[in-house]
Design a protein around this motif. Structure first.
Motif, PDB file in Angstrom:
ATOM      1  N   LEU A 103       0.847  -1.195   0.000  1.00  0.00           N
ATOM      2  CA  LEU A 103       0.000   0.000   0.000  1.00  0.00           C
ATOM      3  C   LEU A 103       0.881   1.242   0.000  1.00  0.00           C
ATOM      4  O   LEU A 103       1.821   1.362   0.785  1.00  0.00           O
ATOM      5  CB  LEU A 103      -0.912   0.018   1.227  1.00  0.00           C
ATOM      6  N   MET A 104       0.559   2.170  -0.914  1.00  0.00           N
ATOM      7  CA  MET A 104       1.206   3.472  -0.940  1.00  0.00           C
ATOM      8  C   MET A 104       0.128   4.536  -0.807  1.00  0.00           C
ATOM      9  O   MET A 104      -1.017   4.339  -1.233  1.00  0.00           O
ATOM     10  CB  MET A 104       2.005   3.674  -2.232  1.00  0.00           C
ATOM     11  N   LEU A 105       0.501   5.669  -0.207  1.00  0.00           N
ATOM     12  CA  LEU A 105      -0.437   6.755   0.004  1.00  0.00           C
ATOM     13  C   LEU A 105       0.055   8.020  -0.677  1.00  0.00           C
ATOM     14  O   LEU A 105       1.202   8.443  -0.460  1.00  0.00           O
ATOM     15  CB  LEU A 105      -0.642   7.001   1.504  1.00  0.00           C
ATOM     16  N   LYS A 106      -0.806   8.601  -1.508  1.00  0.00           N
ATOM     17  CA  LYS A 106      -0.482   9.847  -2.210  1.00  0.00           C
ATOM     18  C   LYS A 106      -1.010  10.995  -1.363  1.00  0.00           C
ATOM     19  O   LYS A 106      -2.217  11.220  -1.273  1.00  0.00           O
ATOM     20  CB  LYS A 106      -1.121   9.848  -3.598  1.00  0.00           C
ATOM     21  N   ALA A 107      -0.096  11.730  -0.721  1.00  0.00           N
ATOM     22  CA  ALA A 107      -0.466  12.716   0.298  1.00  0.00           C
ATOM     23  C   ALA A 107      -0.713  14.083  -0.325  1.00  0.00           C
ATOM     24  O   ALA A 107       0.143  14.973  -0.297  1.00  0.00           O
ATOM     25  CB  ALA A 107       0.618  12.790   1.360  1.00  0.00           C
ATOM     26  N   GLN A 108      -1.917  14.292  -0.850  1.00  0.00           N
ATOM     27  CA  GLN A 108      -2.267  15.579  -1.442  1.00  0.00           C
ATOM     28  C   GLN A 108      -2.384  16.684  -0.392  1.00  0.00           C
ATOM     29  O   GLN A 108      -2.478  17.863  -0.738  1.00  0.00           O
ATOM     30  CB  GLN A 108      -3.572  15.447  -2.231  1.00  0.00           C
ATOM     31  N   SER A 109      -2.345  16.289   0.861  1.00  0.00           N
ATOM     32  CA  SER A 109      -2.327  17.272   1.952  1.00  0.00           C
ATOM     33  C   SER A 109      -1.084  18.136   1.906  1.00  0.00           C
ATOM     34  O   SER A 109      -1.036  19.209   2.522  1.00  0.00           O
ATOM     35  CB  SER A 109      -2.391  16.544   3.292  1.00  0.00           C
ATOM     36  N   GLU A 110      -0.061  17.720   1.181  1.00  0.00           N
ATOM     37  CA  GLU A 110       1.183  18.476   1.096  1.00  0.00           C
ATOM     38  C   GLU A 110       1.117  19.614   0.083  1.00  0.00           C
ATOM     39  O   GLU A 110       2.097  20.331  -0.122  1.00  0.00           O
ATOM     40  CB  GLU A 110       2.340  17.531   0.766  1.00  0.00           C
ATOM     41  N   ASN A 111      -0.027  19.811  -0.539  1.00  0.00           N
ATOM     42  CA  ASN A 111      -0.222  20.946  -1.436  1.00  0.00           C
ATOM     43  C   ASN A 111      -0.175  22.262  -0.653  1.00  0.00           C
ATOM     44  O   ASN A 111      -0.379  22.275   0.566  1.00  0.00           O
ATOM     45  CB  ASN A 111      -1.567  20.814  -2.160  1.00  0.00           C
ATOM     46  N   PRO A 112       0.059  23.385  -1.328  1.00  0.00           N
ATOM     47  CA  PRO A 112       0.226  24.662  -0.624  1.00  0.00           C
ATOM     48  C   PRO A 112      -0.923  25.054   0.296  1.00  0.00           C
ATOM     49  O   PRO A 112      -0.695  25.575   1.377  1.00  0.00           O
ATOM     50  CB  PRO A 112       0.380  25.670  -1.768  1.00  0.00           C
ATOM     51  N   SER A 113      -2.156  24.826  -0.105  1.00  0.00           N
ATOM     52  CA  SER A 113      -3.285  25.180   0.778  1.00  0.00           C
ATOM     53  C   SER A 113      -3.740  23.998   1.616  1.00  0.00           C
ATOM     54  O   SER A 113      -4.651  24.136   2.440  1.00  0.00           O
ATOM     55  CB  SER A 113      -4.466  25.740  -0.027  1.00  0.00           C
ATOM     56  N   GLY A 114      -3.127  22.830   1.412  1.00  0.00           N
ATOM     57  CA  GLY A 114      -3.409  21.682   2.258  1.00  0.00           C
ATOM     58  C   GLY A 114      -4.352  20.654   1.697  1.00  0.00           C
ATOM     59  O   GLY A 114      -4.813  19.783   2.439  1.00  0.00           O
ATOM     60  N   SER A 115      -4.661  20.697   0.389  1.00  0.00           N
ATOM     61  CA  SER A 115      -5.544  19.672  -0.165  1.00  0.00           C
ATOM     62  C   SER A 115      -5.347  19.511  -1.662  1.00  0.00           C
ATOM     63  O   SER A 115      -4.695  20.335  -2.318  1.00  0.00           O
ATOM     64  CB  SER A 115      -7.021  20.006   0.105  1.00  0.00           C
ATOM     65  N   PHE A 116      -5.966  18.471  -2.197  1.00  0.00           N
ATOM     66  CA  PHE A 116      -5.892  18.168  -3.628  1.00  0.00           C
ATOM     67  C   PHE A 116      -6.552  19.239  -4.483  1.00  0.00           C
ATOM     68  O   PHE A 116      -6.346  19.291  -5.706  1.00  0.00           O
ATOM     69  CB  PHE A 116      -6.553  16.816  -3.910  1.00  0.00           C
ATOM     70  N   LYS A 117      -7.348  20.108  -3.876  1.00  0.00           N
ATOM     71  CA  LYS A 117      -8.055  21.127  -4.657  1.00  0.00           C
ATOM     72  C   LYS A 117      -7.085  22.016  -5.422  1.00  0.00           C
ATOM     73  O   LYS A 117      -7.424  22.549  -6.482  1.00  0.00           O
ATOM     74  CB  LYS A 117      -8.916  21.986  -3.736  1.00  0.00           C
ATOM     75  N   ASP A 118      -5.863  22.164  -4.896  1.00  0.00           N
ATOM     76  CA  ASP A 118      -4.891  23.035  -5.560  1.00  0.00           C
ATOM     77  C   ASP A 118      -4.552  22.543  -6.962  1.00  0.00           C
ATOM     78  O   ASP A 118      -4.284  23.356  -7.862  1.00  0.00           O
ATOM     79  CB  ASP A 118      -3.606  23.125  -4.736  1.00  0.00           C
ATOM     80  N   ASN A 119      -4.559  21.225  -7.159  1.00  0.00           N
ATOM     81  CA  ASN A 119      -4.238  20.682  -8.487  1.00  0.00           C
ATOM     82  C   ASN A 119      -5.207  21.174  -9.549  1.00  0.00           C
ATOM     83  O   ASN A 119      -4.830  21.418 -10.693  1.00  0.00           O
ATOM     84  CB  ASN A 119      -4.248  19.158  -8.457  1.00  0.00           C
ATOM     85  N   GLY A 120      -6.468  21.302  -9.179  1.00  0.00           N
ATOM     86  CA  GLY A 120      -7.461  21.784 -10.127  1.00  0.00           C
ATOM     87  C   GLY A 120      -7.602  23.293 -10.114  1.00  0.00           C
ATOM     88  O   GLY A 120      -7.835  23.927 -11.154  1.00  0.00           O
ATOM     89  N   MET A 121      -7.460  23.881  -8.923  1.00  0.00           N
ATOM     90  CA  MET A 121      -7.710  25.324  -8.803  1.00  0.00           C
ATOM     91  C   MET A 121      -6.691  26.150  -9.558  1.00  0.00           C
ATOM     92  O   MET A 121      -7.019  27.209 -10.107  1.00  0.00           O
ATOM     93  CB  MET A 121      -7.728  25.717  -7.330  1.00  0.00           C
ATOM     94  N   THR A 122      -5.436  25.706  -9.604  1.00  0.00           N
ATOM     95  CA  THR A 122      -4.434  26.455 -10.354  1.00  0.00           C
ATOM     96  C   THR A 122      -4.835  26.580 -11.822  1.00  0.00           C
ATOM     97  O   THR A 122      -4.614  27.628 -12.456  1.00  0.00           O
ATOM     98  CB  THR A 122      -3.038  25.797 -10.236  1.00  0.00           C
ATOM     99  N   VAL A 123      -5.466  25.544 -12.365  1.00  0.00           N
ATOM    100  CA  VAL A 123      -5.883  25.568 -13.766  1.00  0.00           C
ATOM    101  C   VAL A 123      -7.143  26.403 -13.942  1.00  0.00           C
ATOM    102  O   VAL A 123      -7.258  27.199 -14.884  1.00  0.00           O
ATOM    103  CB  VAL A 123      -6.094  24.135 -14.297  1.00  0.00           C
ATOM    104  N   ALA A 124      -8.106  26.253 -13.034  1.00  0.00           N
ATOM    105  CA  ALA A 124      -9.351  27.014 -13.140  1.00  0.00           C
ATOM    106  C   ALA A 124      -9.094  28.515 -13.059  1.00  0.00           C
ATOM    107  O   ALA A 124      -9.591  29.289 -13.889  1.00  0.00           O
ATOM    108  CB  ALA A 124     -10.321  26.580 -12.045  1.00  0.00           C
ATOM    109  N   VAL A 125      -8.310  28.934 -12.067  1.00  0.00           N
ATOM    110  CA  VAL A 125      -8.033  30.366 -11.920  1.00  0.00           C
ATOM    111  C   VAL A 125      -7.199  30.876 -13.089  1.00  0.00           C
ATOM    112  O   VAL A 125      -7.446  31.977 -13.615  1.00  0.00           O
ATOM    113  CB  VAL A 125      -7.343  30.648 -10.566  1.00  0.00           C
ATOM    114  N   SER A 126      -6.235  30.092 -13.529  1.00  0.00           N
ATOM    115  CA  SER A 126      -5.414  30.500 -14.673  1.00  0.00           C
ATOM    116  C   SER A 126      -6.279  30.690 -15.921  1.00  0.00           C
ATOM    117  O   SER A 126      -6.148  31.688 -16.645  1.00  0.00           O
ATOM    118  CB  SER A 126      -4.324  29.458 -14.951  1.00  0.00           C
TER     119      SER A 126
END
Length: 427
Positions: A103-126
């Motif tokens: 088992l491996m865990l992908k820790a999206q909590s390590e994003n700048p605001s603390g969640s996976f939302k940053d992966n999508g939000m950078t594109v939406a705002v851009s």
């Protein structure tokens, strides 16, 4: 690159679709990429080369894969905080707990605001900036709002957040306030806020950054790209993801499709989507063999990010993820979620309750024999351990819940004999 309605299949050019990306028939629009000119081997080398970037937008774990996400976006509008680049951690202890070989865990909590939302939000705002918007909006219980507020502030724009008056993460709301967002608290649920945004955002001049925005989905594909890249393009047997609004589940399926059709990977893993018992309309639909989702009018789960009764991306998750990967759904209790969270936290990785649903779901499916004990898996952890500190206090100090793995304070005199006795009994 074009838009296509998920319902009527109508196609629109990239310049025709209007915020909030709803077709005239009422269906959600999706982005269809044209990868016919993509040179896979060249891109692999380019993605590897960009790992050495430090200050350019391509140092981002999202924009590293720009050619597969938003190839048409001018670089000048790329709004990035070097999101992505999150850890992929192996844990034998958690594999044993979940009942699988690896088992491996992908820790999206390590994003700048603390969640996976940053992966999508950078594109939406851009993208929103590239078409002239300076005012951005979302409905949120926590993670989406703080991510949007961060990127809006970073780009010198403003953000307007519609906040349900219950079932929210106050820690994330405070983060949202700190970034300067305008918060509108309303009586009702997340689903009520989404309905309002669909109806009025365009007239109000607000660019919607919830998961109805297809650019959010495109950005979140990078989570899967990065997992595959980190594993040298060899994916595990199973990928397990929490399912709230189902945007992440959708992005996972779209990302898998991209990599498989382009030849980055040669086998599709199975995908399991996990919901909470009190908010599991998608699981109920799939388990019941139904063709339409029946919304849950009063969703109720301790995992606030999963507390969604009418997930807007359910059709996309079904079409792009469950069917192509021979995927499955499962629901877990709040107790199962919190026990799994205690194990993830104790492993040194940590996560919010909704994230732990992935580990709880994997454990349940392995226990039922649905997932073979010899399987390999990646669980996606979507948010930060500090999103919901109330749940930590309640679980470990046994204020409300009675968890299986509590940890508490030890009260002692501060002298050598007392501490020696404690150290002799502590594990």
């Amino acid at each position: 690159m074009r838009f296509q309605c998920i319902d009527c299949q109508a196609e629109l050019s990239i310049d025709e679709a209007r915020n909030p990306y709803i077709c005239s028939c009422g269906g959600l629009l999706d982005i269809v990429q044209d990868f016919r000119s993509v040179d896979t081997e060249r891109l692999k080398r380019e993605f590897d080369n960009r790992l050495s970037e430090r200050l350019s937008p391509y140092a981002s774990g999202v924009w590293r894969y720009k050619e597969l996400i938003h190839p048409l976006l001018p670089d000048a509008f790329m709004t990035t905080k070097y999101e992505g680049n999150t850890g992929l951690y192996s844990s034998g202890v958690l594999a044993s707990y979940a009942g699988v070989r690896s088992l491996m865990l992908k820790a999206q909590s390590e994003n700048p605001s603390g969640s996976f939302k940053d992966n999508g939000m950078t594109v939406a705002v851009s993208h929103g900036r590239s078409v002239g918007y300076t005012r951005f909006t979302c409905t949120s219980t926590g993670n989406t709002s703080s991510s949007l507020a961060m990127y809006a502030a970073l780009s010198g724009c403003s953000s307007y957040v519609f906040l349900p008056d219950r079932g929210i993460s106050m820690n994330k709301v405070l983060q949202t306030l700190a970034y300067g967002a305008h918060l509108i608290s309303f009586p009702g649920t997340y689903d009520d806020g989404i309905r309002f945004s669909k109806m009025y955002s365009e007239a109000l001049g607000l660019y919607v950054c919830n998961s109805v925005n297809p650019f959010r989905i495109e950005g979140q594909k990078s989570i899967l790209y990065e997992i595959a890249h980190q594993l040298r393009w060899q994916l595990p047997d199973w990928i397990v993801v929490p399912g709230g609004a189902l945007s992440n589940a959708t992005a996972l399926g779209k990302g898998l499709k991209d990599l498989y059709e382009l030849g980055f990977i040669h086998k599709l893993p199975n995908v399991a989507i996990v919901q909470a018992d009190g908010a599991s309309p998608f699981h109920a639909m799939v388990e019941g063999g139904l063709s339409e989702l029946k919304p849950e009018p009063n969703p109720a789960t301790r995992a606030s990010a999963l507390n969604i009764g009418n997930p807007p991306s359910w059709k996309k998750a079904l079409q792009y993820t469950l069917k192509p990967t021979q995927g499955i759904t499962v629901s877990v209790t709040d107790e199962e979620i919190m026990d799994a969270k205690a194990q993830v936290d104790r492993s040194g990785i940590g996560c919010e309750p909704a994230s732990a649903a992935s580990v709880a779901g994997l454990r349940k499916l392995a226990g039922q024999g649905v997932i073979d004990k010899d399987s390999t898996a990646v669980c996606i952890l979507t948010g930060h351990i500090l999103k919901d500190t109330d749940s930590i206090r309640e679980y470990h100090l046994e204020e409300e819940t009675k968890g299986r793995f509590p940890n508490s304070f030890h009260y002692s005199k501060l002298d050598e004999a007392s501490i020696t006795r404690f150290l002799q009994t502590a594990r």
